[in-house]
Design an enzyme around this catalytic site. Structure first.
Site, PDB file in Angstrom:
ATOM      1  NE  ARG A 630      -4.829  42.768  29.876  1.00 44.09           N
ATOM      2  CZ  ARG A 630      -4.861  43.857  29.113  1.00 44.09           C
ATOM      3  NH1 ARG A 630      -5.931  44.642  29.112  1.00 44.09           N
ATOM      4  NH2 ARG A 630      -3.839  44.169  28.342  1.00 44.09           N
ATOM      5  CB  VAL A 631      -6.454  38.485  24.967  1.00 41.57           C
ATOM      6  CG1 VAL A 631      -7.828  39.027  24.676  1.00 41.57           C
ATOM      7  CG2 VAL A 631      -5.391  39.548  24.762  1.00 41.57           C
ATOM      8  CG  ASP A 632      -1.970  38.851  28.932  1.00 41.25           C
ATOM      9  OD1 ASP A 632      -3.015  38.787  29.600  1.00 41.25           O
ATOM     10  OD2 ASP A 632      -1.114  39.731  29.103  1.00 41.25           O
ATOM     11  CG  ASP A 633      -4.491  36.490  32.435  1.00 43.75           C
ATOM     12  OD1 ASP A 633      -4.955  37.450  33.056  1.00 43.75           O
ATOM     13  OD2 ASP A 633      -3.296  36.160  32.466  1.00 43.75           O
TER      14      ASP A 633
END
Length: 762
Positions: A630-633
């Site tokens: 995930r791009v939030d990771d």
């Protein structure tokens, strides 16, 4: 301003450093590949012959490629042309052929064997390209041919096979497939197969948590049970379009309930039987069901989980908020809890066994439009209330069946086992609907995969002669940690295809799965997809082309993945960025229940004209896709954006590291620092030397900027009962925000949190 990140190249096993410039907003560094000499078996097999000469060795006839018109749609799948083709080219690659050698750290390519490819549904890159080219050049013709020939429709759709708008600038987002076509999912899963002569074929093998307790249902018996429940639901007033909440463990009654709802046109919302009462109440209040279906308790390993108590608390909460539920149908799971020990509310609670068996074993089908709802499945976001992902009937039916068939190279003789729970999308698409639409024999397992010992999975594989085994990287790493002896004591000779789902699988786990579990002979369908996509989007097709450990490889038919930069501009060739999809596919979700605005804002506004997956992806020079999470990771360390999945993969490649979870923490100098929770292989002790060795591994594989600032020894990681690591909790522990840990009731082992807190300063 451009950040600079190191890329490692390997030439004759000597490492040298070079740099490339990328935007600081781009996702982590490009994948790196090693090139070495071929194995003798490859030369012997004559890689590089014509397509007809070696159907599945990953060789593509160059003459065929030259005849293809290069288009934007095909440019990345056509990059298969760069794969080895002939003795001259193969000498630059290191590779293994299934069944002839172990996949090692030096292997780029793992080829299917001649025997496997010869019998595969898609036996070569040529066949894949032929089908893929048509699927995106003529999607209406491609999918309507499949829908017409392989499924039953009471009434065919009109002239328009699909309509779509994925661009918020042009109006509301809208996706429709086969609208006007009249069908029924349950009929296609059961009646159609029975009419085709499969009445006496085993549909379900059920394996209890406790060894030695099991059951089976043929397709005919399953239909009888489905009809009885469907008739009961109709008798209590459930009608087409009504919601039914299902809070059941992996008993046969779970797929029975899903199919019964589908038969009468009701919309099922399965809630994973591990969510807390608060989470269940949220979902009840959102969809306002006519009935909730549960069981009194379940055994998960040695523990008893009182599901009915959780439901009772949820129903109290929902009633307080103006959403009462009048009927709670409860199955008595005798191996976990007896009736007399179950809390009961007269007038609302009904025992399944007291009413359902009294109903007739035939039930008329409620025919529905292809765009009528089939189910709601709630996904948790990082903020806000759960999102009710809505899937409709016709397109989802066609897509799940087709992806199952080709991604697992399904044959009528296969016995298929997916370890996922039906509380998640994998259990919908690839435990129940996809397999049954193909008339498959399915294993359903109630218990924990390591109970009573870590050999349980392989005991079940041998017991039922499982041929296709589909599981999550978390379980692979867990079993890998327990040691090879729990695997090798069992035969596993029946296995022919393995599968991975849920997150990117790190190359070392891929190789263990391939070498140890599959005996170096089984292709791995390392699938990428989402709750929202309904089915596989990027996945290997066994027998069609060589695999690279850890790569999801190429897109499925009809799927057009693109990688874009932070401005939404498509990036060509070898690159890293944000993964989007352009144009629709039949299995796509249609909306978020009751909140179409959130649907558009979350998935279609970030990059106008595309479906935004929320994931990062790299594409190598051969066109293979590598999911980076995930791009939030993503952690921003001194301007470098580093994917947590990449750091985790580097850590797990260390021979003494069994599992790792990485989170970002505030850092007064770097902005963010890297905080790594590390679980060691059994028998290995924590030491300062090992800590330094782990950090050095990351430095060597990625670069000094990616070295963890903190290694936190972790006897275990906080996971849900489905195996998902709760990074939210890890972030709070790493930041010492211990009063903000939140709800830990859904964890498989809540005590792990206290252990991690106690070891925080070690």
């Amino acid at each position: 301003m451009l950040g600079r990140i190191p890329l490692l190249k390997n030439k004759k096993k000597k490492r040298k450093m070079m740099t490339i410039s990328i935007s600081p907003h781009a996702l982590p560094q490009l994948q790196r590949y090693k090139r070495a000499a071929p194995t003798p078996s490859q030369v012997k097999q004559g890689l590089g012959q014509s397509v007809g000469g070696r159907a599945g060795g990953g060789v593509l006839a160059m003459a065929y490629l030259k005849n293809l018109t290069t288009t934007n749609h095909l440019r990345h799948v056509e990059s298969m042309a760069t794969l080895p083709s002939g003795a001259g080219k193969i000498s630059h690659f290191n590779a293994v052929v299934l069944g002839e050698a172990l996949a090692s750290e030096e292997d780029d390519l793992v080829f299917p064997s001649d025997d496997f490819s010869r019998e595969a549904l898609v036996p070569s890159p040529q066949k894949y390209l032929e089908m893929y080219k048509r699927s995106i050049g003529d999607p209406a013709g491609f999918w309507s041919d499949i829908a017409s020939s392989e499924f039953y429709w009471k009434q065919r759709w009109g002239e328009q096979v699909y309509s779509e708008n994925l661009d918020v600038r042009k109006g509301n987002i809208k996706i429709e497939w086969f609208k006007g076509g009249i069908t029924n999912m349950c009929y296609n899963c059961l009646d159609r197969n029975i009419d085709a002569g499969l009445a006496d074929k085993i549909a379900l093998y059920w394996e209890s948590n406790e060894p030695g307790f099991d059951a089976t249902l043929t397709y005919s018996q399953l239909l009888d049970r489905v009809c009885q429940l469907a008739n009961y639901l109709k008798a209590i007033g459930v009608r087409k379009g009504d919601a039914v909440v299902v809070y059941l463990p992996m008993l046969m009654e779970l797929p029975i309930t899903m199919l019964a709802c589908a038969r009468i046109g009701a919309v099922h919302s399965v809630v994973f039987a591990g969510f807390s009462s608060e989470s269940l109440a949220q979902r009840i209040m959102d969809c306002k069901p006519k009935v909730i279906i549960t069981c009194n308790a379940v055994k998960r390993g040695p523990k008893t989980i009182h599901l009915k108590d959780i439901v009772d608390a949820a129903l109290v909460e929902s009633a307080k908020n103006g959403v009462p539920v009048d009927v709670c149908l409860t199955y008595e799971n005798q191996s976990a809890l007896k009736k007399e020990s179950t809390k009961w509310q007269d007038g609302r609670d009904i025992w399944w066994e007291d009413v359902v068996p009294k109903y007739a074993t035939t039930c008329n089908v409620e025919w529905v439009d292809a765009e009528d709802p089939l189910f709601l499945l709630y996904t948790s976001g990082s903020t806000g209330k759960p999102k009710g992902v809505l899937h409709t009937t016709g397109g989802y039916m066609v897509y799940t069946a087709t992806t199952f068939k080709y991604a697992f190279d399904y044959k009528a003789s296969d016995v298929y086992w997916c370890t996922a729970d039906c509380g998640w999308i994998t259990g919908h698409s690839y435990v129940t609907y996809g397999p049954m639409l193909n008339g498959a024999t399915i294993v359903v397992y109630e218990g924990a995969p390591n109970y009573p010992d870590p050999g349980r999975c392989w005991d079940i594989v041998d017991k039922y002669k499982v041929t296709i085994f589909y599981t999550a990287p978390t379980l692979v790493r867990s079993l890998m940690r327990d040691g090879d002896e729990y695997v090798t004591r069992y035969s596993r000779k029946s296995l022919r295809v393995l599968g991975s789902v849920g997150e990117p699988i790190n190359p070392s786990a891929w190789r263990w799965f391939f070498n140890v579990v599959g005996g170096s002979r089984c292709p791995i369908s390392d699938t990428w997809w989402q709750t929202e996509t309904g089915g596989f989007m990027i996945t290997p097709l066994p027998g069609a082309w060589p695999q690279k450990p850890g790569s999801a490889t190429f897109p499925f038919f009809g799927v057009q993945p693109v990688i874009v930069d932070e401005k939404g501009v498509e990036i060509e060739g070898e690159c890293s960025g944000y993964l989007c999809v352009k144009s629709s596919w039949p299995g796509a979700f249609r909306t978020l229940y009751g909140d179409h605005e959130r649907y558009e804002t979350t998935y279609f506004k970030p990059f106008a004209g595309y479906y935004f997956t929320g994931d990062g992806c790299s594409r190598d020079k051969d066109g293979y896709h590598w999911l980076t999470g995930r791009v939030d990771d993503v952690i921003n360390v001194s301007g470098h954006r580093i994917g947590t999945a990449e750091v985790e993969s580097a850590l797990v490649s260390h021979p003494q590291c069994a599992e790792a979870a990485v989170v970002g923490v505030e850092h007064e100098v770097k902005g963010q620092g890297i905080y790594a929770f590390v679980t060691l292989v059994d028998g290995v002790s924590y030491s300062e030397e090992l800590r330094k060795s782990l950090i050095l591994t990351v430095r060597n594989q990625i670069g000094a900027f990616a070295a963890p600032d903190k290694i936190h020894w972790a006897p275990g990681l906080p996971k849900t009962r489905s195996g998902k690591i709760m990074r939210r909790i890890l972030r709070k522990i790493a930041s010492r925000q211990l009063d903000e840990l939140g709800d830990t009731s859904t964890l498989a082992e809540p005590g792990v949190v206290d252990q991690l807190i106690a070891l925080a300063d070690c």
